[in-house]
Enzyme design. Structure first.
Site, PDB file in Angstrom:
ATOM      1  N   ASP A   8      44.329  34.385  39.120  1.00 17.48           N
ATOM      2  CA  ASP A   8      44.956  33.794  37.933  1.00 17.48           C
ATOM      3  C   ASP A   8      46.023  32.791  38.369  1.00 17.48           C
ATOM      4  OD1 ASP A   8      47.199  35.275  38.584  1.00 17.48           O
ATOM      5  OD2 ASP A   8      47.246  36.437  36.718  1.00 17.48           O
ATOM      6  N   CYS A  65      45.916  38.322  41.775  1.00 21.56           N
ATOM      7  CA  CYS A  65      46.743  37.949  40.618  1.00 21.56           C
ATOM      8  C   CYS A  65      48.193  38.238  41.027  1.00 21.56           C
ATOM      9  CB  CYS A  65      46.302  38.653  39.332  1.00 21.56           C
ATOM     10  SG  CYS A  65      46.476  40.447  39.291  1.00 21.56           S
ATOM     11  N   THR A  67      49.969  41.022  40.779  1.00 22.63           N
ATOM     12  CA  THR A  67      50.026  42.324  41.459  1.00 22.63           C
ATOM     13  C   THR A  67      48.696  42.746  42.078  1.00 22.63           C
ATOM     14  OG1 THR A  67      49.412  43.400  39.399  1.00 22.63           O
ATOM     15  CG2 THR A  67      51.786  43.191  39.859  1.00 22.63           C
ATOM     16  N   HIS A  98      35.268  54.496  53.737  1.00 18.15           N
ATOM     17  CA  HIS A  98      35.046  55.705  52.938  1.00 18.15           C
ATOM     18  C   HIS A  98      34.537  55.419  51.524  1.00 18.15           C
ATOM     19  CE1 HIS A  98      37.934  58.473  55.443  1.00 18.15           C
ATOM     20  NE2 HIS A  98      37.097  57.779  56.195  1.00 18.15           N
ATOM     21  N   HIS A 133      30.733  60.460  52.981  1.00 15.50           N
ATOM     22  CA  HIS A 133      31.397  59.448  52.143  1.00 15.50           C
ATOM     23  C   HIS A 133      30.402  58.799  51.183  1.00 15.50           C
ATOM     24  CE1 HIS A 133      34.893  60.064  54.568  1.00 15.50           C
ATOM     25  NE2 HIS A 133      34.212  59.775  55.668  1.00 15.50           N
TER      26      HIS A 133
HETATM   27  C1  RB5 Z   1      50.524  37.417  34.988  1.00 19.10           C
HETATM   28  O1  RB5 Z   1      51.813  37.190  34.540  1.00 19.10           O
HETATM   29  C2  RB5 Z   1      50.411  38.812  35.556  1.00 19.10           C
HETATM   30  O2  RB5 Z   1      50.437  39.734  34.529  1.00 19.10           O
HETATM   31  C3  RB5 Z   1      49.151  38.937  36.377  1.00 19.10           C
HETATM   32  O3  RB5 Z   1      49.145  38.004  37.403  1.00 19.10           O
HETATM   33  C4  RB5 Z   1      48.909  40.277  37.043  1.00 19.10           C
HETATM   34  O4  RB5 Z   1      50.007  40.688  37.785  1.00 19.10           O
HETATM   35  C5  RB5 Z   1      48.375  41.332  36.179  1.00 19.10           C
HETATM   36  O5  RB5 Z   1      48.043  42.445  36.595  1.00 19.10           O
END
Ligand code: RB5
Length: 151
Positions: A8, A65, A67, A98, A133
């Protein structure tokens, strides 16, 4: 190997660096976007890469993204996808050995580019071990086939 990559708006720079890194290592990389910093919706890119992996258009996928969480949750909704979020190489390696993960996700707002490269290397260098596994991964895929839902 043919690798699909998606992200993203939070991860355009990291995506470009990882794409170049994978290409340097001899992989073919298919870029599913996004390629601008304009705010977008990560499920779209998780779905695109998930479908490409599940359909065999690419061998494996990488998703990034902020996170790594939202985009991997989205990809995991595609039948056949086993996407994992990793912030260090040990889990990435074991997720192949695994869990036979077929998509690696991480967060551009969580780790730096050098850690991301180490995670990618650990993931790509590892091989699924099968055996006990394999039985457990089959059990995971059976859950998916049963299409369970709450009451
Ligand atoms: C975008 O602001 C953020 O929510 C996205 O990049 C991500 O971290 C979502 O899980």
């Amino acid at each position: 190997m043919k690798i699909g990559i998606g992200n993203d708006h939070a991860a355009v720079d990291m995506k470009n660096e990882i794409k170049a890194y994978l290409e340097e290592k001899g992989h073919e990389v298919v870029n599913f976007g996004t390629d601008t910093s304009e705010s977008c919706n990560y499920p779209e890119y998780g779905e695109k890469v998930g479908v490409a992996v599940a359909g065999g258009d690419v061998d494996l996928g990488v998703l990034i993204c902020g996170t790594g969480v939202g985009i991997s949750i989205a990809a995991n909704k595609v039948e056949g996808v086993r996407a994992v979020v990793c912030s260090e190489p040990y889990s990435a390696k074991l997720s192949r050995e695994h869990n036979n993960s077929n998509i690696l996700a991480f967060g551009a707002r969580v780790i730096g580019i050098e850690m991301a490269k180490m995670i990618v290397d650990a993931w790509l260098d590892a091989e699924f071990m099968g055996g006990k596994h394999g039985k457990r991964v089959d059990m995971i895929m059976d859950i998916e086939k049963r299409k369970l839902h709450g009451r």
